[in-house]
Design an enzyme around this catalytic site. Structure first.
Site, PDB file in Angstrom:
ATOM      1  N   TYR A  22      37.770 -31.957  39.519  1.00  0.00           N
ATOM      2  CA  TYR A  22      37.601 -33.191  38.745  1.00  0.00           C
ATOM      3  C   TYR A  22      38.011 -34.383  39.621  1.00  0.00           C
ATOM      4  O   TYR A  22      39.176 -34.526  39.999  1.00  0.00           O
ATOM      5  CB  TYR A  22      38.447 -33.186  37.469  1.00  0.00           C
ATOM      6  CG  TYR A  22      38.127 -32.083  36.482  1.00  0.00           C
ATOM      7  CD1 TYR A  22      36.923 -31.377  36.534  1.00  0.00           C
ATOM      8  CD2 TYR A  22      39.025 -31.753  35.472  1.00  0.00           C
ATOM      9  CE1 TYR A  22      36.635 -30.364  35.615  1.00  0.00           C
ATOM     10  CE2 TYR A  22      38.744 -30.750  34.551  1.00  0.00           C
ATOM     11  CZ  TYR A  22      37.548 -30.060  34.634  1.00  0.00           C
ATOM     12  OH  TYR A  22      37.280 -29.061  33.727  1.00  0.00           O
ATOM     13  N   HIS A  29      37.532 -21.143  37.712  1.00  0.00           N
ATOM     14  CA  HIS A  29      36.662 -22.095  37.010  1.00  0.00           C
ATOM     15  C   HIS A  29      35.288 -21.485  36.723  1.00  0.00           C
ATOM     16  O   HIS A  29      34.747 -21.622  35.629  1.00  0.00           O
ATOM     17  CB  HIS A  29      36.511 -23.355  37.873  1.00  0.00           C
ATOM     18  CG  HIS A  29      36.189 -24.587  37.115  1.00  0.00           C
ATOM     19  ND1 HIS A  29      36.469 -25.840  37.592  1.00  0.00           N
ATOM     20  CD2 HIS A  29      35.600 -24.789  35.919  1.00  0.00           C
ATOM     21  CE1 HIS A  29      36.057 -26.746  36.704  1.00  0.00           C
ATOM     22  NE2 HIS A  29      35.528 -26.126  35.686  1.00  0.00           N
ATOM     23  N   SER A  70      34.776 -29.010  25.896  1.00  0.00           N
ATOM     24  CA  SER A  70      33.751 -29.883  25.296  1.00  0.00           C
ATOM     25  C   SER A  70      33.597 -29.628  23.797  1.00  0.00           C
ATOM     26  O   SER A  70      32.484 -29.470  23.283  1.00  0.00           O
ATOM     27  CB  SER A  70      32.401 -29.722  26.018  1.00  0.00           C
ATOM     28  OG  SER A  70      32.532 -29.964  27.397  1.00  0.00           O
ATOM     29  N   PRO A  71      34.718 -29.611  23.039  1.00  0.00           N
ATOM     30  CA  PRO A  71      34.624 -29.334  21.603  1.00  0.00           C
ATOM     31  C   PRO A  71      33.950 -30.454  20.823  1.00  0.00           C
ATOM     32  O   PRO A  71      33.553 -30.256  19.672  1.00  0.00           O
ATOM     33  CB  PRO A  71      36.092 -29.179  21.177  1.00  0.00           C
ATOM     34  CG  PRO A  71      36.853 -30.004  22.164  1.00  0.00           C
ATOM     35  CD  PRO A  71      36.100 -29.866  23.468  1.00  0.00           C
ATOM     36  N   GLY A  79      31.215 -31.802  22.047  1.00  0.00           N
ATOM     37  CA  GLY A  79      29.863 -31.841  22.619  1.00  0.00           C
ATOM     38  C   GLY A  79      29.721 -32.943  23.657  1.00  0.00           C
ATOM     39  O   GLY A  79      28.688 -33.583  23.738  1.00  0.00           O
ATOM     40  N   ARG A  80      30.797 -33.186  24.427  1.00  0.00           N
ATOM     41  CA  ARG A  80      30.824 -34.246  25.457  1.00  0.00           C
ATOM     42  C   ARG A  80      30.615 -35.624  24.832  1.00  0.00           C
ATOM     43  O   ARG A  80      30.044 -36.514  25.427  1.00  0.00           O
ATOM     44  CB  ARG A  80      29.784 -33.986  26.551  1.00  0.00           C
ATOM     45  CG  ARG A  80      30.029 -32.675  27.289  1.00  0.00           C
ATOM     46  CD  ARG A  80      28.927 -32.299  28.237  1.00  0.00           C
ATOM     47  NE  ARG A  80      29.266 -31.081  28.948  1.00  0.00           N
ATOM     48  CZ  ARG A  80      29.186 -29.853  28.434  1.00  0.00           C
ATOM     49  NH1 ARG A  80      28.747 -29.693  27.193  1.00  0.00           N
ATOM     50  NH2 ARG A  80      29.536 -28.803  29.133  1.00  0.00           N
ATOM     51  N   GLY A  81      31.061 -35.745  23.600  1.00  0.00           N
ATOM     52  CA  GLY A  81      30.969 -37.042  22.909  1.00  0.00           C
ATOM     53  C   GLY A  81      29.833 -37.098  21.909  1.00  0.00           C
ATOM     54  O   GLY A  81      29.847 -37.914  20.988  1.00  0.00           O
ATOM     55  N   LEU A 129      29.030 -35.244  19.413  1.00  0.00           N
ATOM     56  CA  LEU A 129      29.388 -34.949  18.019  1.00  0.00           C
ATOM     57  C   LEU A 129      30.206 -36.065  17.366  1.00  0.00           C
ATOM     58  O   LEU A 129      30.483 -36.004  16.172  1.00  0.00           O
ATOM     59  CB  LEU A 129      30.167 -33.630  17.955  1.00  0.00           C
ATOM     60  CG  LEU A 129      29.387 -32.400  18.426  1.00  0.00           C
ATOM     61  CD1 LEU A 129      30.301 -31.194  18.581  1.00  0.00           C
ATOM     62  CD2 LEU A 129      28.269 -32.089  17.433  1.00  0.00           C
TER      63      LEU A 129
HETATM   64  N1  LIG Z   1      35.907 -25.073  32.149  1.00  0.00           N
HETATM   65  C1  LIG Z   1      34.861 -25.860  32.256  1.00  0.00           C
HETATM   66  O1  LIG Z   1      33.850 -25.528  32.867  1.00  0.00           O
HETATM   67  C2  LIG Z   1      34.908 -27.233  31.604  1.00  0.00           C
HETATM   68  C3  LIG Z   1      33.715 -27.970  31.460  1.00  0.00           C
HETATM   69  C4  LIG Z   1      33.792 -29.227  30.843  1.00  0.00           C
HETATM   70  C5  LIG Z   1      35.013 -29.724  30.401  1.00  0.00           C
HETATM   71  N2  LIG Z   1      36.153 -28.990  30.576  1.00  0.00           N
HETATM   72  C6  LIG Z   1      37.465 -29.480  30.094  1.00  0.00           C
HETATM   73  O2  LIG Z   1      37.350 -29.742  28.699  1.00  0.00           O
HETATM   74  C7  LIG Z   1      37.771 -31.070  28.412  1.00  0.00           C
HETATM   75  C8  LIG Z   1      37.009 -31.618  27.221  1.00  0.00           C
HETATM   76  O3  LIG Z   1      35.622 -31.558  27.421  1.00  0.00           O
HETATM   77  P1  LIG Z   1      34.719 -32.854  27.666  1.00  0.00           P
HETATM   78  O4  LIG Z   1      35.599 -33.996  28.088  1.00  0.00           O
HETATM   79  O5  LIG Z   1      33.602 -32.429  28.517  1.00  0.00           O
HETATM   80  O6  LIG Z   1      34.042 -33.150  26.269  1.00  0.00           O
HETATM   81  P2  LIG Z   1      34.534 -33.465  24.774  1.00  0.00           P
HETATM   82  O7  LIG Z   1      35.983 -33.268  24.665  1.00  0.00           O
HETATM   83  O8  LIG Z   1      33.614 -32.700  23.918  1.00  0.00           O
HETATM   84  O9  LIG Z   1      34.139 -35.004  24.625  1.00  0.00           O
HETATM   85  C9  LIG Z   1      34.704 -36.005  25.412  1.00  0.00           C
HETATM   86  C10 LIG Z   1      33.957 -37.305  25.140  1.00  0.00           C
HETATM   87  O10 LIG Z   1      34.153 -37.689  23.784  1.00  0.00           O
HETATM   88  C11 LIG Z   1      34.724 -38.995  23.704  1.00  0.00           C
HETATM   89  N3  LIG Z   1      35.672 -38.952  22.577  1.00  0.00           N
HETATM   90  C12 LIG Z   1      36.794 -38.198  22.481  1.00  0.00           C
HETATM   91  N4  LIG Z   1      37.386 -38.345  21.272  1.00  0.00           N
HETATM   92  C13 LIG Z   1      36.618 -39.230  20.588  1.00  0.00           C
HETATM   93  C14 LIG Z   1      36.689 -39.794  19.287  1.00  0.00           C
HETATM   94  N5  LIG Z   1      37.655 -39.455  18.449  1.00  0.00           N
HETATM   95  N6  LIG Z   1      35.711 -40.685  18.916  1.00  0.00           N
HETATM   96  C15 LIG Z   1      34.713 -41.018  19.750  1.00  0.00           C
HETATM   97  N7  LIG Z   1      34.584 -40.517  20.997  1.00  0.00           N
HETATM   98  C16 LIG Z   1      35.528 -39.622  21.418  1.00  0.00           C
HETATM   99  C17 LIG Z   1      35.360 -39.220  25.059  1.00  0.00           C
HETATM  100  O11 LIG Z   1      35.368 -40.587  25.415  1.00  0.00           O
HETATM  101  P3  LIG Z   1      36.699 -41.376  25.863  1.00  0.00           P
HETATM  102  O12 LIG Z   1      37.333 -40.579  26.963  1.00  0.00           O
HETATM  103  O13 LIG Z   1      36.172 -42.659  26.361  1.00  0.00           O
HETATM  104  O14 LIG Z   1      37.534 -41.464  24.644  1.00  0.00           O
HETATM  105  C18 LIG Z   1      34.438 -38.442  25.983  1.00  0.00           C
HETATM  106  O15 LIG Z   1      33.315 -39.229  26.320  1.00  0.00           O
HETATM  107  C19 LIG Z   1      37.556 -31.820  29.720  1.00  0.00           C
HETATM  108  O16 LIG Z   1      38.347 -32.988  29.791  1.00  0.00           O
HETATM  109  C20 LIG Z   1      37.933 -30.770  30.745  1.00  0.00           C
HETATM  110  O17 LIG Z   1      39.347 -30.771  30.914  1.00  0.00           O
HETATM  111  C21 LIG Z   1      36.100 -27.757  31.158  1.00  0.00           C
END
Ligand SMILES: NC(=O)c1ccc[n+]([C@@H]2O[C@H](COP(=O)([O-])OP(=O)(O)OC[C@H]3O[C@@H](n4cnc5c(N)ncnc54)[C@H](OP(=O)(O)O)[C@@H]3O)[C@@H](O)[C@H]2O)c1
Length: 327
Positions: A63, A132, A211-212, A214-216, A218
């Site tokens: 990252y 990973h 990504s719970p 859905g990467r934003g 949802l």
């Molecule tokens: N093992 C793997 O291959 C893998 C792959 C992907 C991710 N990950 C890990 O999983 C973590 C979470 O996944 P992710 O970041 O991909 O996706 P996510 O948690 O599904 O969504 C993150 C996105 O949602 C926004 N968000 C968060 N809370 C919100 C809310 N209450 N209202 C509106 N928007 C909101 C964030 O924006 P803001 O930041 O601007 O608030 C960001 O753009 C990552 O940080 C990483 O540590 C692991």
């Protein structure tokens, strides 16, 4: 619904690990992939997470190509005994070659990668160390054997895997206990429910849905502003202009339930995940990513939202209808 109405229940990490808050914080977006970060607000978000009872903080060596681990170092130092810092190895990208997405699981790579992560994080031991991504060019026994050696050497406390199959999880666990499995899981992405989740339940492995939200997508706010040029989601099929309308119609189902419950769609997505993990009897610690305190508070408060069976039924068809692969 505010954070003041919620408290994080405790979940055990693996079979022998500590009790940790049932929701963690994904830190990836603080350094890469989702557009520009306000660094001061991101740091304040980390601090607020600790006060709300979040224990697990998730990063990876790739990252920001190491910069996310460096960014977290002062925070980790200040809260060393209160938090679980989780990082990952496997991708070979470097600052000189950031577009090299090859995967390396060789023992010599793992031994070098852990030392780089220890240095960047400024710690003597990594709490949770994940592979990973798995490549079958290296026997699983060799990679897990090398990871187990890191535990013996005191460089790592607990082992994790990410995005592996149920068979790989079982095989790895037979070599050395696996404390956590990180995989994508959300109301839009449910592939792991059939085989991987039952394996995790059976082995006592803690599931860490990534990504719970859905990467934003949802949250219903992903398109509130145009995605900037450095936002990786511009290239993700579920965010494409072709699929946007259909997927937004599905998000509207979450919005409907959210409006009835006085909650936000993000909270409904997280509450669904907690309800679903209870239904499937798997220990679960989702790691929604955010860089903003108000969103963190909102996400933590989701833990106290309960679902009726009609609400669960209304969300059941979404994953089968979503358009485009996640990445
Ligand atoms: N093992 C793997 O291959 C893998 C792959 C992907 C991710 N990950 C890990 O999983 C973590 C979470 O996944 P992710 O970041 O991909 O996706 P996510 O948690 O599904 O969504 C993150 C996105 O949602 C926004 N968000 C968060 N809370 C919100 C809310 N209450 N209202 C509106 N928007 C909101 C964030 O924006 P803001 O930041 O601007 O608030 C960001 O753009 C990552 O940080 C990483 O540590 C692991």
């Amino acid at each position: 619904m505010t954070s003041e109405t919620s408290a994080l229940p405790q979940i055990q990490l693996g079979q022998n690990g500590p009790m940790i808050g049932s929701q963690g914080l994904g830190c990836m977006g603080m350094s890469e992939f989702y557009g520009a970060t306000d660094e001061a607000e991101a740091r304040a978000t980390l601090e607020r997470a600790v006060t709300l009872g979040v224990t697990m903080f998730d990063t990876a060596d790739m990252y920001g190509v190491g910069t996310n681990e460096e960014f977290l170092a002062p925070f980790v130092k200040n809260h060393r005994d209160r938090i679980v810092i989780a990082t990952k190895f496997g991708y070979t990208r470097t600052l000189e070659n950031p577009d090299d997405w090859s995967i390396d699981n060789r023992p010599e790579f793992i031994r070098a990668a852990v030392d780089r992560s220890l240095k960047r994080l400024g710690v003597e031991v990594i709490d949770l160390y994940y592979m990973h991504r798995r490549t079958d060019t290296v026997p699983l026994e060799d990679s897990i054997g090398a990871m187990a050696e890191l535990v013996t050497l005191g460089k790592v406390k607990w082992l994790g895997l990410s995005a592996v199959t149920a068979a790989e999880l079982r095989a790895a666990h037979a070599i050395h206990p696996i404390a956590a499995l990180q995989s994508e899981w959300s109301v839009f992405t449910r592939d792991i429910e059939k085989e991987v989740v039952p394996a995790a339940t059976e082995l006592g492995v803690t599931l860490v849905p990534y990504s719970p939200l859905g990467r934003g997508l949802l949250t219903g706010q992903a398109f509130a502003n145009a995605l900037t040029g450095d936002d990786a989601r511009r290239n993700f099929p579920r965010f494409s202009s072709q699929n946007r309308e259909a997927n937004n119609r599905l998000v509207a189902k979450l919005e409907e339930i959210a409006a009835k419950k006085g909650a936000s769609p993000a909270q409904i997505a997280l509450a669904w995940l907690h309800a679903q993990s209870q239904r499937l009897s798997v220990k679960t610690v989702p790691i929604p990513g955010t860089r903003k305190r108000n969103r963190l508070e909102e996400n933590v408060a989701a833990i106290s939202i309960e679902f009726t069976s009609q609400e669960v039924d209304a969300l059941e068809p979404l994953a089968a209808s979503v358009q485009g692969t996640a990445v």
